[in-house]
Design a protein around this motif. Structure first.
Motif, PDB file in Angstrom:
ATOM      1  N   PHE A 165       0.830  -1.200   0.000  1.00 52.74           N
ATOM      2  CA  PHE A 165       0.000   0.000   0.000  1.00 52.74           C
ATOM      3  C   PHE A 165       0.868   1.255   0.000  1.00 52.74           C
ATOM      4  O   PHE A 165       1.979   1.276   0.561  1.00 52.74           O
ATOM      5  CB  PHE A 165      -0.905   0.030   1.227  1.00 52.74           C
ATOM      6  N   HIS A 166       0.334   2.304  -0.581  1.00 51.38           N
ATOM      7  CA  HIS A 166       0.981   3.607  -0.524  1.00 51.38           C
ATOM      8  C   HIS A 166       1.013   4.078   0.932  1.00 51.38           C
ATOM      9  O   HIS A 166       0.096   3.769   1.711  1.00 51.38           O
ATOM     10  CB  HIS A 166       0.191   4.604  -1.381  1.00 51.38           C
ATOM     11  N   PRO A 167       2.051   4.812   1.358  1.00 47.86           N
ATOM     12  CA  PRO A 167       2.091   5.302   2.747  1.00 47.86           C
ATOM     13  C   PRO A 167       0.850   6.092   3.163  1.00 47.86           C
ATOM     14  O   PRO A 167       0.423   6.025   4.324  1.00 47.86           O
ATOM     15  CB  PRO A 167       3.345   6.175   2.782  1.00 47.86           C
ATOM     16  N   VAL A 168       0.263   6.829   2.226  1.00 48.43           N
ATOM     17  CA  VAL A 168      -0.963   7.569   2.539  1.00 48.43           C
ATOM     18  C   VAL A 168      -2.112   6.603   2.812  1.00 48.43           C
ATOM     19  O   VAL A 168      -2.909   6.812   3.732  1.00 48.43           O
ATOM     20  CB  VAL A 168      -1.320   8.551   1.407  1.00 48.43           C
ATOM     21  N   SER A 169      -2.199   5.537   2.038  1.00 46.57           N
ATOM     22  CA  SER A 169      -3.238   4.529   2.279  1.00 46.57           C
ATOM     23  C   SER A 169      -3.067   3.899   3.654  1.00 46.57           C
ATOM     24  O   SER A 169      -4.048   3.628   4.363  1.00 46.57           O
ATOM     25  CB  SER A 169      -3.187   3.443   1.199  1.00 46.57           C
ATOM     26  N   ARG A 170      -1.807   3.655   4.038  1.00 43.95           N
ATOM     27  CA  ARG A 170      -1.519   3.075   5.353  1.00 43.95           C
ATOM     28  C   ARG A 170      -1.965   4.032   6.456  1.00 43.95           C
ATOM     29  O   ARG A 170      -2.674   3.644   7.394  1.00 43.95           O
ATOM     30  CB  ARG A 170      -0.027   2.780   5.467  1.00 43.95           C
ATOM     31  N   HIS A 171      -1.561   5.278   6.346  1.00 38.05           N
ATOM     32  CA  HIS A 171      -1.919   6.282   7.353  1.00 38.05           C
ATOM     33  C   HIS A 171      -3.432   6.450   7.443  1.00 38.05           C
ATOM     34  O   HIS A 171      -4.021   6.401   8.532  1.00 38.05           O
ATOM     35  CB  HIS A 171      -1.267   7.620   7.008  1.00 38.05           C
ATOM     36  N   ASP A 172      -4.071   6.651   6.297  1.00 39.65           N
ATOM     37  CA  ASP A 172      -5.511   6.904   6.304  1.00 39.65           C
ATOM     38  C   ASP A 172      -6.292   5.678   6.752  1.00 39.65           C
ATOM     39  O   ASP A 172      -7.335   5.797   7.409  1.00 39.65           O
ATOM     40  CB  ASP A 172      -5.976   7.339   4.919  1.00 39.65           C
ATOM     41  N   GLY A 173      -5.797   4.486   6.414  1.00 43.02           N
ATOM     42  CA  GLY A 173      -6.495   3.274   6.817  1.00 43.02           C
ATOM     43  C   GLY A 173      -6.514   3.092   8.325  1.00 43.02           C
ATOM     44  O   GLY A 173      -7.562   2.780   8.914  1.00 43.02           O
ATOM     45  N   VAL A 174      -5.372   3.302   8.965  1.00 41.07           N
ATOM     46  CA  VAL A 174      -5.315   3.194  10.427  1.00 41.07           C
ATOM     47  C   VAL A 174      -6.177   4.274  11.075  1.00 41.07           C
ATOM     48  O   VAL A 174      -6.926   4.014  12.033  1.00 41.07           O
ATOM     49  CB  VAL A 174      -3.861   3.274  10.911  1.00 41.07           C
ATOM     50  N   THR A 175      -6.103   5.491  10.532  1.00 39.76           N
ATOM     51  CA  THR A 175      -6.937   6.573  11.062  1.00 39.76           C
ATOM     52  C   THR A 175      -8.411   6.229  10.921  1.00 39.76           C
ATOM     53  O   THR A 175      -9.218   6.492  11.826  1.00 39.76           O
ATOM     54  CB  THR A 175      -6.619   7.889  10.329  1.00 39.76           C
TER      55      THR A 175
END
Length: 232
Positions: free
Chosen positions: A180-190
């Motif tokens: 996953f893109h780092p943004v996808s990782r961040h937004d997914g956890v959020t």
């Protein structure tokens, strides 16, 4: 809630920003579609649609509010076609850059605001909101749910995330394996930490619309809420 279930957090998702790079929106929504397919977001919605199918007409209109690239709605329409129905699916999203992906799935696209749906009262058979409502703070949920209730003719179906430390950690770890893109990782956890527990979702819908939703838990820390529009 504490260590067992985290308190609902406001957080900040990169894709919610008005000035986000359109190319990043498209890239991240590919990750979102994979997460929906792998972790139960699509399956739980399709399961509930199959249960609702007998209440829907032969050619039901289905609106997916905040439907992104249309991955969940495409699966919903396929499930309805398997019952002999001929669904007409429309995605409403605030990101016009997603329109080509939606139309490639054979769905219509409308750019708009989930809080002010550009549809008449009782004009859509099934209003769907998959992985959308966690983006809104508690004090913004009532107007949102009232809009869904206003537009729906037969049913409203929400599919969203059940808040959990374990779900947040699992998504974070698996995102590396899946590339996953780092943004996808961040937004997914959020997103997970913005999710709900069943009692919260029940109370919010009831407070907003007067309807008592059927809220169900599903594998993958997923929740669904369904209700009949209150004025019907």
């Amino acid at each position: 809630m504490g260590l067992v279930v985290p308190a609902r957090r406001r957080g900040h998702e990169v894709l919610d920003a008005a000035d986000v790079d359109p190319a990043l929106v498209v890239r991240s929504h590919r990750d979102i579609a994979r997460a929906n397919a792998l972790f139960g977001g699509t399956r739980c919605v399709v399961r509930r649609v199959r249960a609702l199918a007998p209440t829907l007409p032969a050619a039901p209109t289905v609106l997916d509010v905040g439907g992104g690239s249309g991955d969940v709605l495409a699966a919903v329409c396929a499930a309805l076609r398997a019952t002999g129905r001929a669904p007409v699916g429309t995605v409403l999203d605030s990101a016009p850059v997603l329109a080509p992906a939606v139309r490639a799935r054979g769905l219509a696209f409308v750019a708009g605001d989930a809080r002010r749906l550009p549809f008449a009262d009782r004009s859509v058979d099934l209003v769907l909101a998959a992985q959308l409502v966690h983006h809104f703070p508690d004090d913004a949920l009532a107007p949102l749910f009232r809009e869904f209730d206003r537009v729906a003719r037969v049913a409203v179906l929400i599919g969203d995330l059940e808040r959990s430390w374990l779900a947040a950690g699992g998504l974070w770890l698996s995102s590396f394996v899946l590339g996953f893109h780092p943004v996808s990782r961040h937004d997914g956890v959020t997103s997970v930490l913005r999710g709900f527990i069943p009692a919260e979702l029940t109370a919010q819908v009831r407070r907003a619309t007067g309807a008592v939703p059927e809220v169900r838990r599903h594998p993958g820390w997923r929740l669904t809420a369904t209700w009949t529009p209150h004025a019907v």
